[in-house]
Design a protein around this motif. Sequence first.
Motif, PDB file in Angstrom:
ATOM      1  N   PRO B 250       0.812  -1.224   0.000  1.00 23.70           N
ATOM      2  CA  PRO B 250       0.000   0.000   0.000  1.00 23.70           C
ATOM      3  C   PRO B 250       0.847   1.276   0.000  1.00 23.70           C
ATOM      4  CG  PRO B 250      -0.921  -1.571   1.561  1.00 23.70           C
ATOM      5  CD  PRO B 250       0.387  -2.152   1.081  1.00 23.70           C
ATOM      6  N   TYR B 316      -7.641   4.242   3.650  1.00 25.64           N
ATOM      7  CA  TYR B 316      -6.605   3.477   4.326  1.00 25.64           C
ATOM      8  C   TYR B 316      -6.292   4.090   5.688  1.00 25.64           C
ATOM      9  CZ  TYR B 316      -2.104   1.321   5.354  1.00 25.64           C
ATOM     10  OH  TYR B 316      -1.083   0.635   5.964  1.00 25.64           O
ATOM     11  N   LEU B 330      -7.834  -5.101   6.038  1.00 19.90           N
ATOM     12  CA  LEU B 330      -6.555  -5.038   5.329  1.00 19.90           C
ATOM     13  C   LEU B 330      -6.108  -6.408   4.811  1.00 19.90           C
ATOM     14  CD1 LEU B 330      -4.572  -2.507   7.562  1.00 19.90           C
ATOM     15  CD2 LEU B 330      -5.941  -2.057   5.532  1.00 19.90           C
ATOM     16  N   THR B 339      -5.886  -1.973  -3.830  1.00 22.37           N
ATOM     17  CA  THR B 339      -4.472  -1.582  -3.758  1.00 22.37           C
ATOM     18  C   THR B 339      -3.793  -1.800  -5.111  1.00 22.37           C
ATOM     19  OG1 THR B 339      -4.430  -2.190  -1.428  1.00 22.37           O
ATOM     20  CG2 THR B 339      -2.309  -1.981  -2.513  1.00 22.37           C
TER      21      THR B 339
END
Lengths: 88, 423
Positions: B250, B316, B330, B339
């Motif tokens: 990320p 995020y 996540l 992502t």
Amino acid sequence: MSVHDTRQVFVEVLCDFLPEVSSGDELQMDASLRGLGLNSLRAVDLLIALEDRFGVMFPDEALTDETFATADALLAMLVTLQEAMAHG
Amino acid sequence: MASPADLAASDRVTFAPGVALARQREALASLAAVLRADAAGVDEEERFPRVALDQVRASGLMGLLVPVEHGGLGGSFSDLALGARVLGSGCLSTALIWSMHCQQVAVVARHGSRRLCEELLPEVAAGAVYIASVTSEKGKGGHLTSAVAPLQWSGDAVVFDRDAPVVTGGREADGYLMTMRRDAGAQDADVVLVYAARDVVEAQAGSAWSTMGVRGTQSGGLRLAGRVPAHQVIDPPGGFARVAGTTMIPAGHVAWAGSWLGAAHGALCEVVAKLRDPVARKRMREVDELGAERIARVRIAIDTVESFLRCYASDYDRTLAEQGLDSAVLRSSAFNIRTNNLKVVASELAFSAVDQLLQFAGLGGGYRRDDALPVERAFRDLRSAAIMYANDRLLVASGKLALFDGAAEPFVARLDEQLRRPA
């Protein structure tokens, strides 16, 4: 360029972008430009034409309803820019 | 061209810790101007942008992702995106170098041992340590979550001998964060990270870096051998897969996307400024209807990337704030796909924007090499975006994951759902 000449040339250029007005003599300086057929796309082209003709540069913020309210309003901004350029 | 010595102390750009970068735009813009001043030279001479990076070091921005408790700026991914974008508008090579450094910093700060953080992060924040990423390896073709060369464990130290074909800024870095196979008996997928400072490493330069664009990144090959204390190994619970999935990938994608967006955005702004300049525009093409449409499509590409990036970074940051690194969000397919998509979209659209800009500007305004209108350099630089890291791999992964993400919703939908459930 004298104030008189500026006004004359300005009116000439402006009329090219007003489909409702065929010549400068017909133009009422305090009439609504939108009412005379000036939409936002023509407004951009008009500013660019004025810039090319007078060698000035309108700031991005100039693209507002107030600027284009009337021919007088637009001419006033043009003159201000000319003066700023002359003293700049 | 300014060198750090030329700038008086009062002119130096600095950033305040704990304050969003969005509220420090003047400082960012000043730094971008320094980058811009040397960007053509960096490209022409294929050299590392040391002057620019020295300024970034002095400003404190190397410590953007270092927590305030360790002397850093304590920035979020939204800050990372904005920083990358503004730096990218000055010099894409410098922005990418900084981006990858920030990616390593995030990994250390979140997953490194307490001792490693205390020893290393203040140095990073002070601008003394630029960390290069060592993840490429012969024989595995850029696949992040596997490694070939093993660590050798010897008492409370580890020994490594690592050969990497692509290391951004490798010869200029002060430290390296390397992926290694856990030990000689471990599987390829059993990966740990280890940090080594340059002064304890024996480094041999490998293949040279001579490419179409991003020439300043000097991403040539490097062989690194050395020995470091075991506390410099990063091997947290959840393993490297968790480090990669929650942090490394990320962070990398946000920073790269920001950098590419900045380069494209910068090129557009320069062209528009030329079109508005009464003198310069006499040499530019007139903006007739076709010209207006072309510019509109460039804006569409840039606005799309900007929105996607800002939304991703904000989602995020929110997920991290609400649930931390162990959030199930996540680990979800929805998050992984998003992502990957961020990187693919940004790489394709940023390049497309500049390609279209070049088409609009034509031979004189775009194709010709011109310091004052670097569309040509932006084009060459941005062609790298879809290749480093290969979009093809990301797309295959996303496509297969999508089969098991039938809802196909943004990952924050999952976060909101979890937050709504009674505790």
